[in-house]
Scaffold this motif. Structure first.
Motif, short mmCIF file in Angstrom:
data_model
loop_
_atom_site.label_atom_id
_atom_site.label_comp_id
_atom_site.label_asym_id
_atom_site.label_seq_id
_atom_site.Cartn_x
_atom_site.Cartn_y
_atom_site.Cartn_z
N ILE A 12 0.84 -1.20 0.00
CA ILE A 12 0.00 0.00 0.00
C ILE A 12 0.87 1.25 0.00
N GLY A 13 1.96 1.19 0.75
CA GLY A 13 2.92 2.29 0.72
C GLY A 13 3.47 2.50 -0.68
N VAL A 14 3.81 1.39 -1.34
CA VAL A 14 4.35 1.48 -2.70
C VAL A 14 3.30 2.08 -3.65
N LEU A 15 2.05 1.66 -3.47
CA LEU A 15 1.00 2.19 -4.34
C LEU A 15 0.80 3.69 -4.15
N PHE A 16 0.84 4.15 -2.89
CA PHE A 16 0.73 5.58 -2.65
C PHE A 16 1.96 6.31 -3.20
N ALA A 17 3.14 5.70 -3.01
CA ALA A 17 4.34 6.32 -3.55
C ALA A 17 4.24 6.43 -5.06
N GLY A 18 3.79 5.36 -5.70
CA GLY A 18 3.62 5.38 -7.15
C GLY A 18 2.61 6.42 -7.58
N PHE A 19 1.54 6.51 -6.80
CA PHE A 19 0.51 7.51 -7.11
C PHE A 19 1.09 8.92 -7.07
N PHE A 20 1.85 9.23 -6.02
CA PHE A 20 2.38 10.59 -5.91
C PHE A 20 3.49 10.84 -6.92
N ALA A 257 14.56 13.05 -9.59
CA ALA A 257 14.82 13.47 -8.21
C ALA A 257 13.56 14.04 -7.56
N SER A 258 12.80 14.84 -8.28
CA SER A 258 11.61 15.40 -7.65
C SER A 258 10.57 14.30 -7.41
N GLY A 259 10.53 13.31 -8.31
CA GLY A 259 9.63 12.18 -8.08
C GLY A 259 10.04 11.39 -6.86
N LEU A 260 11.35 11.16 -6.74
CA LEU A 260 11.83 10.37 -5.61
C LEU A 260 11.68 11.13 -4.28
N THR A 261 11.63 12.45 -4.35
CA THR A 261 11.35 13.21 -3.13
C THR A 261 9.98 12.83 -2.58
N MET A 262 9.04 12.74 -3.50
CA MET A 262 7.69 12.31 -3.10
C MET A 262 7.73 10.91 -2.49
#
Lengths: 337, 474
Positions: A12-20, A257-262
């Motif tokens: 679920i964490g991965v899914l939210f991370a992917g979403f953001f 980098a900005s994606g990975l910040t999320m």
């Protein structure tokens, strides 16, 4: 806590991370439509950068919601009923922005502007509300023995959650600007870069404020010192990397980098919560835990098979579709979607 | 102020009905577009490409509204029905998650590809994108119906720790209700797609003097494709409905009896009530017109056999589940059933007669405005029939959210205030009014502009080879 429960928490964490990561930039692009573009042609150009992919990006959220329902029904029930009005706002935002693409395309020329605005406003509401939601959640919420969350206004809206909301909106906007400079040519590409340069200054201030408020309003530094410090540091480093990359014209690096910040932000919140799902401000006994909020082992097992079996395909054709649309959108030949 | 259960029920009804205008619309028109594009690819006739593109625009509009209203559906179980989510999440969440993973990703990714790659990839690949979208939407319907079937007829579970826990996933998926509901719903969606395309084309053909040669031909051909699809759909819907009704007689006799307006056990052989009005307070029929034998035939495919009335079934339910009111809203069920079945029959007739009068030798339908009017007005029939069908299904579950396990009263979120619910109800109602009006306005606008507005067919070679790298180096 069983391995399966842990697996689903991580998933679920991965899914939210992917979403953001994914919808983060298309929220940013949405906001840019009314803040970055100078004319309708440029608005079209911006919208076309996300036209084919935004809907798929949103499915990450739908899947995260479905996965929560399936694997942690108690979490889903408490969170969704407890954050009623904030989630209503999220829905309104997602709705007005979701229809904007088609409606704008089909509207007569003199009424198209309406749907440019709904796209921008909707794209702003959603990350702000999610920021508010997650950062108020980690401070603890009045949740009773039945798991019912009955919070008052200040539980939802307080210094940390406001900074959280603004931060997530700003990160999305920056991520969107980086995406725009990666995906376009012409004047808008330069302008996006300039905007981002200027805003990174604000982002540093926001990050420091966020870290300080996190220290005073949550127990993250007590219960999860290492991971909290690591992910906070990662957020700062990645912001610096994005900023520098932008300066040197390395657009891909800046975007990643900005994606990975999320992603780091989601990781920070999920590790800080662990092994709790919702912290009860009434009594620690009422904390909703990974251990006691999940579905039965049988359901988790079945769902694990399904998820592990399907995710490679989903990732495969998602990546393929991004590959198909890898071309920059030129300002000279925009189709006008 | 109304209580939270009523407000939450109103919200569920409102959001589901509105959402369900667009679901079958996009499944059905999606199929019609896929068929048209396939005809283009196989016959290499540019004309069909114009048709596919034109109806594709209308399909996309309905898809957009369908997607955003679907989000509400996923959220509202947790928001308004948290106790239900706790009790049933172990079972109910699974199909929703599978739906997202298996169907939504497929649909949205390939829809994006389809929209933006006209004339950029080979036509053969392009039509595959559309079929994948259609397959995705069918799978989505399938998994949502797995969830709904459990609510109608729970299987594959045990009650443990105060909640329903899944113990047999295969049983859940192979629930006999699933196949009845799935074939009925999909056939209903296909019928809707066909009839709506035919009907919208008929509206335009009524203005035939103002149409260009191209538009007229597009609308005439579309009308026939639409009626064919409508015919196949409505025959299937009828067959599936028949199976479903017999299953209902066994698993949900109360729903069946209410749909027939039967308080007392019927005679043997049972007469079928054509029209009637029931006094729900006094539990008696005020008036009714009956046709002998027909209910026995419908129920058992035989000339004899009686059907239990609601009073008898109520006694049985009280014995089984305890003292409670088990009478659903009888008039609503009775009339929704007749609206559904009546419009279903109408669509079948219009398809058959319409196809007959548009055959190549003697296409007189195009010349007779009154005939065109009938086809045109039939556009609304499938929407009414589909909505009535769902109202029958869902209202007939009363008083249960999951039949025999959990009631509506028990399901609602205890921590959500009536004010919050009122705010969300008003917000959704406002949004739906706006979205619905804009949608109708844009569909009419698209129809009026007609296929002429589409750019002339290009004969360029595809510019994207989706399997080759390096095509787009700046």
């Amino acid at each position: 806590m069983s391995n399966l429960q842990l697996f689903w928490y991580i998933l679920i964490g991965v899914l939210f991370a992917g979403f953001f990561f994914l919808e983060g930039f298309d929220f940013g692009v949405g906001m840019s439509v009314k803040t970055l573009a100078h004319n309708e042609k440029e608005e079209d150009q911006l919208i076309e950068t996300i036209g084919p992919v935004w809907d798929g990006n949103e499915v990450w959220l739908v899947t995260a919601g479905g996965a929560m329902f399936a694997s942690f029904p108690y979490w889903y029930a408490s969170l969704f009923s407890g954050y009623y009005l904030i989630l209503l706002l999220v829905l309104v935002g997602l709705i007005i922005r979701g229809v904007s693409f088609e409606f704008r395309h089909h509207m007569p020329a003199d009424k198209r502007w309406i749907w440019g605005w709904t796209l921008s406003i909707g794209s702003l509401i959603v990350p702000f509300c999610f920021g508010l939601l997650f950062t108020s959640l980690v401070q603890g919420m009045p949740i009773n023995a039945n798991g019912d969350l009955s919070a008052t206004f200040t539980d939802y809206v307080n210094p940390l959650s406001i900074v959280g909301g603004v931060a997530l909106t700003l990160l999305s906007y920056l991520h969107g600007l980086n995406y725009i400079s990666l995906k376009t040519t012409g004047p808008i590409r330069t302008r996006a870069r300039n905007y981002a340069q200027a805003l990174y200054g604000v982002a540093y201030v926001g990050l420091v404020a966020f870290a300080i408020l996190l220290y005073f309003n949550t127990d993250f530094f007590e219960v999860r010192l290492t991971s909290t410090v690591i992910f906070l540091a990662l957020m700062v480093i990645l912001t610096v990397v994005a900023n520098l990359a932008l300066f040197k014209g390395k657009e891909k690096t800046a975007f990643l980098a900005s994606g990975l910040t999320m992603v780091s932000l989601v990781a920070l919140l999920f590790t800080g919560l662990f092994p709790r799902l919702i912290i009860s401000s009434i009594s620690p006994e009422y904390d909703l835990l990974i251990e006691n909020a999940s579905s039965s082992p049988y359901t988790l097992k079945i769902m694990s098979f399904v998820a592990i079996g399907l995710l490679p395909f989903v990732l495969g054709y998602t990546i393929w579709s991004y590959y198909i649309f890898r071309k920059r959108i030129k300002h000279t030949d925009v189709a006008g979607y | 102020m109304m209580d939270i259960v009523t407000l939450a029920r109103i919200q569920f009804a409102m959001t589901t009905v509105f959402h369900y205008f667009f679901v079958p619309f996009s499944i059905g028109t999606g199929l019609v577009v896929a068929i048209m594009e396939t005809l283009y690819v196989t016959k290499k006739d540019e004309f069909y490409k114009k048709m596919a593109k034109f109806w594709g625009n209308i399909f996309l509009l309905s898809f957009a509204v369908g997607v955003v209203t679907g989000l509400i559906q996923e959220f509202q179980f947790g928001m308004n029905w948290s106790e239900y989510s706790r009790f049933m999440g172990d079972i109910f969440g699974a199909p929703l998650a599978v739906e997202a993973l298996l169907a939504f990703f497929l649909e949205s990714t390939f829809l994006g590809l389809w929209m933006f790659t006209w004339d950029k990839v080979s036509p053969k690949l392009h039509v595959v994108f559309m079929w994948l979208v259609f397959v995705g939407s069918m799978m989505s319907a399938f998994w949502i119906l797995v969830a709904n079937s459990f609510m109608q007829h729970p299987v594959g579970y045990t009650i443990n720790n105060g909640r329903a826990e899944m113990n047999d996933f295969v049983a859940l998926v192979t629930n006999p209700k699933v196949m009845y509901e799935f074939s009925h719903v999909i056939a209903g969606a296909i019928t809707l797609g066909g009839i709506a395309v035919a009907g919208m084309a008929a509206f335009r053909l009524l203005k035939k003097d103002s149409l260009t040669e191209l538009s007229r031909t597009v609308y005439q051909k579309s009308l026939r494709v639409g009626l064919w699809v409508g015919l196949v759909g409505s025959v299937t819907v009828l067959a599936a409905g028949d199976f479903q009704m017999k299953a209902m007689l066994e698993t949900q006799p109360m729903k069946f009896a209410a749909a027939e307006g039967l308080y007392e056990d019927s005679e043997d052989p049972a007469a079928w009530t054509l029209v009637a009005w029931m006094n729900e307070k006094e539990k008696e029929r005020v008036f009714g017109i009956e046709v002998p034998y027909v209910l026995s035939i419908l129920s058992y495919h035989e000339l004899s056999g009686s059907v239990d009335g609601m009073n008898t079934i109520n006694e049985r339910l009280i014995e089984e589940y305890g003292e409670r009111n088990y009478f659903p809203p009888v008039n609503a069920l009775f009339w929704n059933f007749r609206v559904m079945a009546g419009f279903g029959m109408l669509m079948l007739m219009v398809s058959i007669v319409g196809l007959f009068f548009t055959r190549k030798k003697k296409p007189i339908l195009y010349e007779k405005p009154w005939m065109l009017w009938i086809v045109a007005l039939t556009t609304f029939a499938p929407f009414l029939a589909n909505t009535a069908g769902w109202l029958l299904t869902e209202l007939g579950r009363y008083p249960w959210t999951a039949y025999g396990l959990f009631t509506i009263e028990e399901s609602v979120s205890p921590n959500v205030s009536a004010t919050s619910l009122l705010i969300s109800n008003i917000s959704y109602f406002t949004l739906f009014t706006i979205l619905g009006s804009v949608m109708v306005y844009l569909v009419i606008r698209t129809l009026k502009k007609g296929p002429d507005a589409l750019e002339a067919a290009e004969h360029e070679e595809p510019t994207i080879d989706p399997f080759a790298g390096g095509a787009f180096n700046e």
